[in-house]
Design a protein around this motif. Sequence first.
Motif, PDB file in Angstrom:
ATOM      1  N   ASP A 152     -15.072   4.629  -5.355  1.00 23.61           N
ATOM      2  CA  ASP A 152     -15.358   4.130  -6.502  1.00 23.61           C
ATOM      3  C   ASP A 152     -14.193   4.380  -7.460  1.00 23.61           C
ATOM      4  O   ASP A 152     -14.164   3.564  -8.739  1.00 23.61           O
ATOM      5  N   THR A 153     -13.354   4.995  -7.081  1.00 30.31           N
ATOM      6  CA  THR A 153     -12.274   5.445  -8.318  1.00 30.31           C
ATOM      7  C   THR A 153     -11.133   4.152  -8.287  1.00 30.31           C
ATOM      8  O   THR A 153     -10.480   3.972  -9.363  1.00 30.31           O
ATOM      9  N   LEU A 154     -11.434   3.224  -7.361  1.00 31.29           N
ATOM     10  CA  LEU A 154     -10.538   1.956  -7.543  1.00 31.29           C
ATOM     11  C   LEU A 154     -10.841   1.266  -8.896  1.00 31.29           C
ATOM     12  O   LEU A 154     -10.234   0.289  -9.367  1.00 31.29           O
ATOM     13  N   GLY A 155     -12.075   1.554  -9.427  1.00 28.78           N
ATOM     14  CA  GLY A 155     -12.606   0.890 -10.664  1.00 28.78           C
ATOM     15  C   GLY A 155     -11.761   1.321 -11.936  1.00 28.78           C
ATOM     16  O   GLY A 155     -11.986   0.880 -13.099  1.00 28.78           O
ATOM     17  N   GLN A 156     -10.835   2.297 -11.629  1.00 30.85           N
ATOM     18  CA  GLN A 156     -10.163   3.003 -12.935  1.00 30.85           C
ATOM     19  C   GLN A 156      -8.693   2.288 -13.032  1.00 30.85           C
ATOM     20  O   GLN A 156      -8.055   2.311 -13.880  1.00 30.85           O
ATOM     21  N   LEU A 157      -8.769   1.221 -11.832  1.00 32.48           N
ATOM     22  CA  LEU A 157      -7.375   0.425 -12.133  1.00 32.48           C
ATOM     23  C   LEU A 157      -7.473  -0.824 -12.932  1.00 32.48           C
ATOM     24  O   LEU A 157      -7.422  -2.086 -12.474  1.00 32.48           O
ATOM     25  N   LYS A 158      -7.423  -0.612 -14.212  1.00 33.81           N
ATOM     26  CA  LYS A 158      -7.929  -1.162 -15.324  1.00 33.81           C
ATOM     27  C   LYS A 158      -6.883  -2.841 -15.384  1.00 33.81           C
ATOM     28  O   LYS A 158      -7.339  -3.786 -15.598  1.00 33.81           O
ATOM     29  N   LYS A 159      -5.611  -2.611 -14.924  1.00 36.06           N
ATOM     30  CA  LYS A 159      -4.690  -3.869 -14.923  1.00 36.06           C
ATOM     31  C   LYS A 159      -4.775  -4.483 -13.620  1.00 36.06           C
ATOM     32  O   LYS A 159      -4.109  -5.641 -13.413  1.00 36.06           O
ATOM     33  N   LEU A 160      -5.534  -3.966 -12.625  1.00 38.64           N
ATOM     34  CA  LEU A 160      -5.574  -4.849 -11.301  1.00 38.64           C
ATOM     35  C   LEU A 160      -5.809  -6.336 -11.541  1.00 38.64           C
ATOM     36  O   LEU A 160      -6.855  -6.666 -12.034  1.00 38.64           O
ATOM     37  N   THR A 161      -4.963  -7.345 -10.827  1.00 40.06           N
ATOM     38  CA  THR A 161      -5.088  -8.532 -10.827  1.00 40.06           C
ATOM     39  C   THR A 161      -5.594  -9.060  -9.585  1.00 40.06           C
ATOM     40  O   THR A 161      -5.984 -10.017  -9.311  1.00 40.06           O
ATOM     41  N   LYS A 162      -5.041  -8.332  -8.258  1.00 36.18           N
ATOM     42  CA  LYS A 162      -5.220  -8.604  -6.970  1.00 36.18           C
ATOM     43  C   LYS A 162      -5.664  -7.233  -6.374  1.00 36.18           C
ATOM     44  O   LYS A 162      -5.047  -6.217  -6.250  1.00 36.18           O
ATOM     45  N   LEU A 163      -6.774  -7.525  -5.369  1.00 40.22           N
ATOM     46  CA  LEU A 163      -7.317  -6.491  -4.688  1.00 40.22           C
ATOM     47  C   LEU A 163      -7.646  -7.128  -3.132  1.00 40.22           C
ATOM     48  O   LEU A 163      -8.549  -7.911  -3.295  1.00 40.22           O
ATOM     49  N   GLY A 164      -6.885  -6.665  -2.308  1.00 43.93           N
ATOM     50  CA  GLY A 164      -7.322  -7.126  -0.923  1.00 43.93           C
ATOM     51  C   GLY A 164      -7.431  -5.816  -0.100  1.00 43.93           C
ATOM     52  O   GLY A 164      -6.685  -5.223   0.330  1.00 43.93           O
ATOM     53  N   LEU A 165      -8.913  -5.898   0.242  1.00 39.08           N
ATOM     54  CA  LEU A 165      -9.283  -4.883   1.159  1.00 39.08           C
ATOM     55  C   LEU A 165      -9.784  -5.379   2.574  1.00 39.08           C
ATOM     56  O   LEU A 165     -10.725  -4.633   3.392  1.00 39.08           O
ATOM     57  N   GLY A 166      -9.625  -6.765   3.132  1.00 42.84           N
ATOM     58  CA  GLY A 166     -10.257  -7.348   4.076  1.00 42.84           C
ATOM     59  C   GLY A 166      -9.860  -6.704   5.527  1.00 42.84           C
ATOM     60  O   GLY A 166      -8.856  -6.124   5.580  1.00 42.84           O
ATOM     61  N   GLY A 167     -10.615  -6.977   6.350  1.00 44.70           N
ATOM     62  CA  GLY A 167     -10.357  -6.254   7.627  1.00 44.70           C
ATOM     63  C   GLY A 167     -10.083  -4.891   8.058  1.00 44.70           C
ATOM     64  O   GLY A 167      -8.944  -4.475   8.639  1.00 44.70           O
ATOM     65  N   ASN A 168     -10.954  -4.112   7.445  1.00 40.65           N
ATOM     66  CA  ASN A 168     -10.452  -2.769   7.406  1.00 40.65           C
ATOM     67  C   ASN A 168     -11.834  -1.777   7.952  1.00 40.65           C
ATOM     68  O   ASN A 168     -11.946  -0.753   7.841  1.00 40.65           O
ATOM     69  N   GLN A 169     -12.899  -2.396   8.448  1.00 39.79           N
ATOM     70  CA  GLN A 169     -14.071  -1.731   8.966  1.00 39.79           C
ATOM     71  C   GLN A 169     -14.599  -0.876   8.033  1.00 39.79           C
ATOM     72  O   GLN A 169     -15.275   0.045   8.239  1.00 39.79           O
TER      73      GLN A 169
END
Length: 970
Positions: A152-169
């Motif tokens: 849930d803490t990834l929501g703190q990255l307010k400047k994020l433009t690219k988020l890639g979490l594919g293929g991680n089970q």
Amino acid sequence: MEQFSPFLCGHRHRRVTIVDLTSQGLVGSLSPYVGNLTFLRGLSLSNNTFQGEIPVELGNLFRLQILNLTNNNFEGEIPASLSRCSNLTYLDVGKNKLVGKFPKELTSLPKLTFLAIHKNNLTGGISPFIGNLTSLKSFSAAGNSFGGSIPDTLGQLKKLTKLGLGGNQLSGMIPPSIYNLSFLNLFSVSFNQLHGSLPPSFGFMFPNLQFLQLNDNQFTGTLPLSISNFSKIENFQAEYNNFNGKITINFGRLQNLKDIALSDNNFGSGEPDDLAFIGSFANWSNLETLSMEVNQFRGVIPESVGNLSKNLFFFTLGANQIYGTIPSTIGNLVNLDELGMDGNQFTGTIPTSIGNLPKMKLLTFEMNHLSGKIPDSIGNLSLLIELFLGGNRLEGTVPSRLANCKKLLWLDLHQNNLSGNIPKELLKVSSLSISLNLARNRLSGSLPTEIGNLKNLIELDISENRLSGEIPSSLGSCTSLENLYMQENSFQGSIPLSLESLRVTNGGAFANASAISIVGNQRLCGGISELQLPSCITKKSKHKMRISHILAITAASVLVGAALLSFFTIYLFKKQRTAQSTVPVLKESFLKVSYEKLLKATDGFSSANLIGFGSFGSVYRGILVQDREFVVAIKVLNLQNRVAIKSFRAECETLRNIRHRNLVRIITSCSSVDFQGDDFKALVYEFMPNGSLERWLHASLETNNGQNEQQRLNLLQRINIAIDVACALDYLHHQCQTLIIHCDLKPSNILLDREMVAHIGDFGLAKFFPELTNPNQSSSIGVRGTIGYVAPEYGLGSEISTYGDVYSYGILLLEMITGKRPTENMFEDEHNLHNFARTALPDRVMEIVDPVLLDNEEEETRATTIQVNNRCKIVECLISMVNIGVACSTESPQGRMSISNILHELHLVKNKLLKDELRTRTLRRLLDNNGSEHGMFSSGQDELCFPLVIRGQYELRFPFLMLEKWVGNH
């Protein structure tokens, strides 16, 4: 020309500040003395072959701003010492072999804006402390084995433009906090096990989104209407999920959208306007790919389909429930290079406008209800690589203009009503290398000698036609053949000696000597050295015969000709005399055997030759000596059981006239007395060397001799067996002169020949009804069967019908997929095999399948160098198989699937597997011919976390071009 320098020094001092050795072919380990370059601000060693661990001494580079080690072979853990590089803004260690957890210490780097750790072997979950990197703009973590949920803490990255979490089970749901990342232009969570639905306001949350990848998860629910607010979106991938419902989104507002993938979901409402939303794509200039196959779409394709973007090159609608005709306006899409409409309910003819698509590479209309002729205009498609028209009702001849398709690798016209000769021109298309399938038509004439032109062909299937004449010796020139099917024709003469030139392959299963047996095949040649076969000698020139040899052959030919003439004269005379004779229970032409012969054949009915037994009798392996020796299976009836007499008569009556490749062939019967004067009755069958399906499914329960590992069936073998059994039932129920109901379908009555072709046997309980013309009529004649496989209505006194066989077939199919017998202790009361499978659909199917299938798949994946996402195809096929089994074994007889639909669905499943297998095999050949893989073929992610999705439809169309497009742009 100025020479490139990999090193850059400061202006005020002669200290190295930048080291750029990108793509220099460097090998070995990275020296720890790099840590002494304390003035270093940039270090890039990407695209080399460094190995060993990343030196902890890099932590000494406190001025370092950029560290790029991507695409090497670094091992070990990411050093926590990098946390001392407090000026780091760019850290890329992706595409290595790093293990362990992401160091918590690195989450204290205050200036880090770019973090890429993708395509490693990192585990332990995505660290929630990454949320402390509040300067982060790009985070690529795809292609690892993190597991757990999205923090849930990834929501703190307010400047994020690219988020890639594919293929991680990853599992669980997308945390609500993620929806606050309003600057995202790339959001990828593909190839995980995420679930849940998208919120209604989803389309308002990411106003800058360009790339959205939700594919290959377990998302459910409908697509929110708000998606139409993604005004900047270019790529939308939602395939391989469980989304459902009617699509009512106005895609007309998404003018930047280039690629949309909706396939392999449950979209559709069953209403006739399911495809109306296609009209909202009209007059776009950017749309390039539209994938909608394997859903529940119904209705007709609107004529407005011709108004789609002229840049559209990929359009698939296969495996839906679409009916009506194929609009002729499809010919307006002049840039299409792949069109898939297979597995629907299309009627009418193939529009001639299809010839207006000059860039077409893959075209599939198979498994529909299309009729009429194959249009000659298909010959205009000079770039065509694959053409699938099988499983329709097409008629007329095979167009000779197909010979204009000089790049054709795969042609499938099977199961139509095509007639006439095989065009010689077609066999001159030397590019044909994957498969030429003309089976199950009405083709006549001989197999042209031009077949020898297809030297690179892997598979040739001309079975079940009306071909005649001799097999041409030129077939021996097809030296790449691995699968050859010619059965059920009227070929005559001898098998050409030229077929000796066909060799044992070095690939596939033949690459592992311990996995195969070639005992008794002394004349095989080639193969790997461990097989110890002689080398295959290629004949490069024709040697002249000596005159003595020619004279000897001529004399022998004259003698043979005279003998044949005498034989046919005598044969015709005898035939006229016996034409009017009556036939007993079995035809007189059947072999006549005595009790004595059968006693001798089985070595006195020795227990060593006992291969099976039941309440009606015992089955022995025997060697009959007639003109020659041949192996048979002898069923000796237990005449103390009264029903055995009826069983004997039923089998004789049933097997007397029926003939089908998937029914056990009866050779003869014996009704006599033994040496003690007691009655003796036996049936003699064709011997099935691979025994019963029961043995293969449950070998570990019955044997302890170390052979269990070999007696296992992979998924494709099980599908083939399922198709064989369904074909036999279709024959018994619909194609015989008299309707025949088997009444005892179960694994022990399914026998496998040397080629693993399945045959239904044991017709002791079979009933046949010459008075019934409708296969769904029934009879009140009593029925028996086997507990677990008997239809539930029979237990309530209902009448016998074909529905009962379909029920047994459904249970059989579920047993083949789950590996569980319907009589196991776990199935009690209402908990039966049908409910066990039904409640697992679709999300938990992988939990109930036979573990052997999963083991086989994992083994194949470990042995594969090119990752093509086969597991998704395996899962999809298993779900389809369970669906069929459940649909066949419902409690209501009228609610069960018909045999024709069963065959249709099974062929779809098989074709999906075979296409991927053959395409991949050819792709590997292309790679072998063009050098190494260059590290490009992968199901992982590129520099910015994009999954390189190379499914079946991509592999042959542009194996290199597609990748260049993705890598070049991102």
